[in-house]
Design a protein around this motif. Structure first.
Motif, PDB file in Angstrom:
ATOM      1  N   MET A 110       0.856  -1.187   0.000  1.00  0.00           N
ATOM      2  CA  MET A 110       0.000   0.000   0.000  1.00  0.00           C
ATOM      3  C   MET A 110       0.899   1.248   0.000  1.00  0.00           C
ATOM      4  O   MET A 110       1.971   1.225   0.604  1.00  0.00           O
ATOM      5  N   LYS A 111       0.412   2.291  -0.668  1.00  0.00           N
ATOM      6  CA  LYS A 111       1.219   3.520  -0.772  1.00  0.00           C
ATOM      7  C   LYS A 111       0.350   4.713  -0.391  1.00  0.00           C
ATOM      8  O   LYS A 111      -0.824   4.765  -0.784  1.00  0.00           O
ATOM      9  N   THR A 112       0.899   5.658   0.346  1.00  0.00           N
ATOM     10  CA  THR A 112       0.150   6.877   0.673  1.00  0.00           C
ATOM     11  C   THR A 112       1.133   8.022   0.911  1.00  0.00           C
ATOM     12  O   THR A 112       2.354   7.802   0.957  1.00  0.00           O
ATOM     13  N   GLN A 113       0.590   9.240   1.093  1.00  0.00           N
ATOM     14  CA  GLN A 113       1.506  10.338   1.395  1.00  0.00           C
ATOM     15  C   GLN A 113       1.814  10.397   2.899  1.00  0.00           C
ATOM     16  O   GLN A 113       2.957  10.488   3.299  1.00  0.00           O
ATOM     17  N   VAL A 114       0.753  10.333   3.716  1.00  0.00           N
ATOM     18  CA  VAL A 114       0.947  10.426   5.171  1.00  0.00           C
ATOM     19  C   VAL A 114       0.307   9.213   5.842  1.00  0.00           C
ATOM     20  O   VAL A 114      -0.901   8.995   5.719  1.00  0.00           O
ATOM     21  N   CYS A 115       1.117   8.437   6.543  1.00  0.00           N
ATOM     22  CA  CYS A 115       0.577   7.286   7.281  1.00  0.00           C
ATOM     23  C   CYS A 115       0.374   7.728   8.735  1.00  0.00           C
ATOM     24  O   CYS A 115       1.318   8.161   9.402  1.00  0.00           O
ATOM     25  N   ILE A 116      -0.870   7.658   9.202  1.00  0.00           N
ATOM     26  CA  ILE A 116      -1.206   8.126  10.550  1.00  0.00           C
ATOM     27  C   ILE A 116      -1.449   6.909  11.442  1.00  0.00           C
ATOM     28  O   ILE A 116      -2.314   6.082  11.139  1.00  0.00           O
ATOM     29  N   ILE A 117      -0.688   6.810  12.536  1.00  0.00           N
ATOM     30  CA  ILE A 117      -0.887   5.699  13.466  1.00  0.00           C
ATOM     31  C   ILE A 117      -1.831   6.191  14.555  1.00  0.00           C
ATOM     32  O   ILE A 117      -1.516   7.156  15.260  1.00  0.00           O
ATOM     33  N   GLY A 118      -2.976   5.539  14.709  1.00  0.00           N
ATOM     34  CA  GLY A 118      -3.938   5.894  15.760  1.00  0.00           C
ATOM     35  C   GLY A 118      -5.190   6.540  15.199  1.00  0.00           C
ATOM     36  O   GLY A 118      -5.135   7.569  14.527  1.00  0.00           O
ATOM     37  N   GLY A 119      -6.336   5.913  15.476  1.00  0.00           N
ATOM     38  CA  GLY A 119      -7.630   6.428  15.008  1.00  0.00           C
ATOM     39  C   GLY A 119      -8.424   7.016  16.158  1.00  0.00           C
ATOM     40  O   GLY A 119      -9.623   6.799  16.281  1.00  0.00           O
ATOM     41  N   GLY A 120      -7.738   7.775  17.025  1.00  0.00           N
ATOM     42  CA  GLY A 120      -8.424   8.576  18.048  1.00  0.00           C
ATOM     43  C   GLY A 120      -8.724   9.941  17.438  1.00  0.00           C
ATOM     44  O   GLY A 120      -8.553  10.143  16.229  1.00  0.00           O
ATOM     45  N   PRO A 121      -9.152  10.904  18.265  1.00  0.00           N
ATOM     46  CA  PRO A 121      -9.480  12.221  17.716  1.00  0.00           C
ATOM     47  C   PRO A 121      -8.335  12.886  16.959  1.00  0.00           C
ATOM     48  O   PRO A 121      -8.560  13.469  15.899  1.00  0.00           O
ATOM     49  N   SER A 122      -7.096  12.783  17.434  1.00  0.00           N
ATOM     50  CA  SER A 122      -5.968  13.445  16.751  1.00  0.00           C
ATOM     51  C   SER A 122      -5.788  12.899  15.345  1.00  0.00           C
ATOM     52  O   SER A 122      -5.719  13.651  14.372  1.00  0.00           O
ATOM     53  N   GLY A 123      -5.694  11.588  15.233  1.00  0.00           N
ATOM     54  CA  GLY A 123      -5.415  10.962  13.944  1.00  0.00           C
ATOM     55  C   GLY A 123      -6.539  11.191  12.944  1.00  0.00           C
ATOM     56  O   GLY A 123      -6.302  11.496  11.768  1.00  0.00           O
ATOM     57  N   LEU A 124      -7.778  11.048  13.415  1.00  0.00           N
ATOM     58  CA  LEU A 124      -8.933  11.198  12.509  1.00  0.00           C
ATOM     59  C   LEU A 124      -9.076  12.636  12.027  1.00  0.00           C
ATOM     60  O   LEU A 124      -9.357  12.892  10.862  1.00  0.00           O
ATOM     61  N   LEU A 125      -8.880  13.588  12.945  1.00  0.00           N
ATOM     62  CA  LEU A 125      -9.029  15.006  12.576  1.00  0.00           C
ATOM     63  C   LEU A 125      -7.968  15.394  11.534  1.00  0.00           C
ATOM     64  O   LEU A 125      -8.272  16.045  10.538  1.00  0.00           O
ATOM     65  N   LEU A 126      -6.731  14.962  11.769  1.00  0.00           N
ATOM     66  CA  LEU A 126      -5.669  15.291  10.809  1.00  0.00           C
ATOM     67  C   LEU A 126      -5.964  14.659   9.449  1.00  0.00           C
ATOM     68  O   LEU A 126      -5.839  15.305   8.404  1.00  0.00           O
ATOM     69  N   SER A 127      -6.389  13.414   9.474  1.00  0.00           N
ATOM     70  CA  SER A 127      -6.686  12.703   8.227  1.00  0.00           C
ATOM     71  C   SER A 127      -7.773  13.437   7.438  1.00  0.00           C
ATOM     72  O   SER A 127      -7.666  13.643   6.226  1.00  0.00           O
ATOM     73  N   GLN A 128      -8.797  13.870   8.153  1.00  0.00           N
ATOM     74  CA  GLN A 128      -9.926  14.550   7.512  1.00  0.00           C
ATOM     75  C   GLN A 128      -9.480  15.907   6.929  1.00  0.00           C
ATOM     76  O   GLN A 128      -9.798  16.243   5.793  1.00  0.00           O
ATOM     77  N   LEU A 129      -8.721  16.672   7.712  1.00  0.00           N
ATOM     78  CA  LEU A 129      -8.270  17.998   7.250  1.00  0.00           C
ATOM     79  C   LEU A 129      -7.346  17.862   6.030  1.00  0.00           C
ATOM     80  O   LEU A 129      -7.466  18.617   5.063  1.00  0.00           O
ATOM     81  N   LEU A 130      -6.435  16.894   6.074  1.00  0.00           N
ATOM     82  CA  LEU A 130      -5.495  16.734   4.950  1.00  0.00           C
ATOM     83  C   LEU A 130      -6.239  16.285   3.700  1.00  0.00           C
ATOM     84  O   LEU A 130      -5.971  16.759   2.592  1.00  0.00           O
ATOM     85  N   HIS A 131      -7.199  15.378   3.885  1.00  0.00           N
ATOM     86  CA  HIS A 131      -7.992  14.889   2.742  1.00  0.00           C
ATOM     87  C   HIS A 131      -8.653  16.059   2.006  1.00  0.00           C
ATOM     88  O   HIS A 131      -8.659  16.108   0.773  1.00  0.00           O
ATOM     89  N   LEU A 132      -9.198  17.004   2.790  1.00  0.00           N
ATOM     90  CA  LEU A 132      -9.894  18.143   2.170  1.00  0.00           C
ATOM     91  C   LEU A 132      -8.940  19.040   1.385  1.00  0.00           C
ATOM     92  O   LEU A 132      -9.361  19.842   0.560  1.00  0.00           O
ATOM     93  N   GLN A 133      -7.632  18.889   1.640  1.00  0.00           N
ATOM     94  CA  GLN A 133      -6.633  19.658   0.890  1.00  0.00           C
ATOM     95  C   GLN A 133      -5.974  18.802  -0.193  1.00  0.00           C
ATOM     96  O   GLN A 133      -4.919  19.153  -0.723  1.00  0.00           O
ATOM     97  N   GLY A 134      -6.553  17.630  -0.434  1.00  0.00           N
ATOM     98  CA  GLY A 134      -6.035  16.771  -1.502  1.00  0.00           C
ATOM     99  C   GLY A 134      -4.790  15.983  -1.107  1.00  0.00           C
ATOM    100  O   GLY A 134      -4.057  15.499  -1.972  1.00  0.00           O
ATOM    101  N   ILE A 135      -4.540  15.848   0.207  1.00  0.00           N
ATOM    102  CA  ILE A 135      -3.358  15.078   0.655  1.00  0.00           C
ATOM    103  C   ILE A 135      -3.847  13.717   1.153  1.00  0.00           C
ATOM    104  O   ILE A 135      -4.737  13.630   1.995  1.00  0.00           O
ATOM    105  N   GLU A 136      -3.247  12.658   0.616  1.00  0.00           N
ATOM    106  CA  GLU A 136      -3.698  11.282   0.897  1.00  0.00           C
ATOM    107  C   GLU A 136      -3.181  10.775   2.246  1.00  0.00           C
ATOM    108  O   GLU A 136      -1.996  10.959   2.543  1.00  0.00           O
ATOM    109  N   THR A 137      -4.046  10.097   2.983  1.00  0.00           N
ATOM    110  CA  THR A 137      -3.610   9.506   4.254  1.00  0.00           C
ATOM    111  C   THR A 137      -4.144   8.075   4.391  1.00  0.00           C
ATOM    112  O   THR A 137      -5.149   7.727   3.775  1.00  0.00           O
TER     113      THR A 137
END
Ligand code: FAD
Ligand code: DHB
Length: 390
Positions: free
Chosen positions: A1-28
């Motif tokens: 699997m390939k991505t731009q940002v790999c986020i470890i942890g699906g708590g509030p920090s990880g999910l919020l960052l993933s969502q914000l980056l996605h809206l800017q076209g950055i893959e997580t």
């Protein structure tokens, strides 16, 4: 699997960052150790700063929070029989906080990730971080018998205090600062009308108590307990009796009791790990720092890390500007330490320390007396409680 940002942890920090980056076209890709049901069963924070609420809206996740969350302009501090209000609105230049449970906020973030087909992989085992000091890091995890590899450009460790990310920083680089408190908090959630429409933080010789809420029909209460206590030592009737004893009589008389729908004990700790960046790894939230919950700073400090990291990554990917990434650790830590100071102070002000000497008890009394005789002291409390600027 390939991505731009790999986020470890699906708590509030990880999910919020993933969502914000996605809206800017950055893959997580988000890797979470537990099931979604497990993550959503954890009852934790309840008080959000305005800055956090703004970030939720920016992540297109603020609709239910704005509908169901309560805006609070103040809270109370009780001391034995006295009850004094801290006017957050007046002393913070018109600011307030939002009372909205971490559980609901996390649910909103998961739903947003689903809507946008975000990749969140649950029940990953044995997560390991590799080649962080190179510009081609990767992460591996086990799913059943299979080892899966995620190639990425950056790794974000948002895996909480017990996660693996912080431990991937070499020992000779990582510095840890810690204070463990000689008590814990027993928390109870109950489907009862809250005793007060605004939070009450209560100091009492028998120990601290907090009356909080999730809505006008759902109450959240905490009492300070000994570190050796177990949940089984506190049947509901014992909990309610002890809470009532620690509140001013007029408040205790209004207390509506009922069966607990959740009950747990959390130890209290102050902790900071430095630096928050090593090579291609960035730490965020509880993975890098913990506060005792008294000042309601934990989740809010996680949100400020995400704010800095999100803007730094957007500047990197959209403008080729790395100054935000390079300055992330220093910038995040400057705010983290202020939240540490405030949480330590609120905890010291309001708890009963079993080994306190008479001199320290006098100082605690004086600190409270000063707080309520000085507008400057209340202004300082309010400024910190509503959240220092990002
Ligand atoms: P977490 O919520 O811990 O999320 C980390 C995630 O990573 C978890 O889902 C975990 O399962 C996962 N994970 C762990 N290890 C791995 C691994 N190896 N691989 C993959 N995934 C992994 N804060 C406030 O601001 N206000 C409050 O009022 C408040 N009250 C609180 C009351 C209590 C009783 C407690 C315990 C905490 C409270 N906090 C409060 C603190 C707040 O809950 C935390 O700061 C917040 O959860 C931090 O979010 P996070 O995403 O950084 O970490
Ligand atoms: C809650 C928790 C806290 O630590 C706090 O300071 C305020 C509220 C809560 O769970 O509601």
């Amino acid at each position: 699997m390939k991505t731009q940002v790999c986020i470890i942890g699906g708590g509030p920090s990880g999910l919020l960052l993933s969502q914000l980056l996605h809206l800017q076209g950055i893959e997580t890709v988000v890797l979470e150790k537990h099931s979604r049901e497990y993550v959503l069963a954890r009852i934790r924070a309840g008080v959000l700063e305005q800055g956090f609420a703004a970030l939720m809206r920016e992540a297109q996740c603020g609709e239910r929070m704005d509908r169901e969350g309560e805006i609070h302009h103040g809270f109370f501090i009780a001391d034995g029989g006295r009850l004094q209000r801290v006017d957050l609105h007046r002393f913070s230049g018109g600011k307030s906080v939002v009372v909205y449970g971490q559980t609901e906020l996390t649910r909103d973030l998961y739903e947003a990730r689903d809507r946008m087909q975000g990749v969140v992989i649950h029940n990953v085992e044995d997560v390991q971080l590799h080649d962080l000091a190179t510009d081609r890091p990767h992460v591996t995890y086990r799913a059943g018998d299979e080892i899966v590899r995620v190639d990425c450009e950056y790794v974000v460790g948002a895996d909480g205090f017990h996660g693996v990310s912080r431990k991937s920083i070499p020992k000779d680089v990582l510095r840890e600062y810690e204070r463990v408190y000689p008590f814990g908090w027993l928390g109870v959630l109950s489907r009862t009308k809250p005793v007060s429409p605004e939070l009450i933080y209560a100091r009492h010789d028998r120990g601290f108590a907090l009356c909080s809420l999730r809505s006008q029909v759902l109450s959240r209460y905490y009492i300070q307990v000994s570190l050796s206590d177990k949940v089984e030592d506190w049947p509901d009737n014992a909990f309610w009796a002890e809470l009532k004893r620690r509140l001013p009589a007029e408040v205790g008389e209004r207390l509506v009791t009922g069966p607990s729908i959740e009950k747990s004990i959390a130890p209290l700790r102050s902790f900071v790990a430095e630096p928050m960046r090593w090579g291609r790894l960035f730490l965020a939230g509880d993975a890098a720092h913990i506060v005792p919950p008294t000042g309601a700073r934990g989740l809010n400090s996680a949100a400020s890390d995400i704010h800095y990291l999100y803007h730094a990554m957007v500047a990197h990917y959209q403008k080729g500007d790395d100054s935000g990434l390079d300055g992330y650790s220093a910038r995040a830590l400057a705010r983290v330490w202020k939240a540490q100071r405030f949480s330590w102070w609120m905890t010291t002000l309001l708890h009963t320390f079993p080994d306190a000497i008479a001199y320290e008890r006098k100082l605690q009394e004086t600190d409270l007396a000063y707080l309520f005789s000085s507008e400057a002291a209340q202004r300082s409390l309010a400024e910190n409680y509503v959240g220092l600027p990002f």
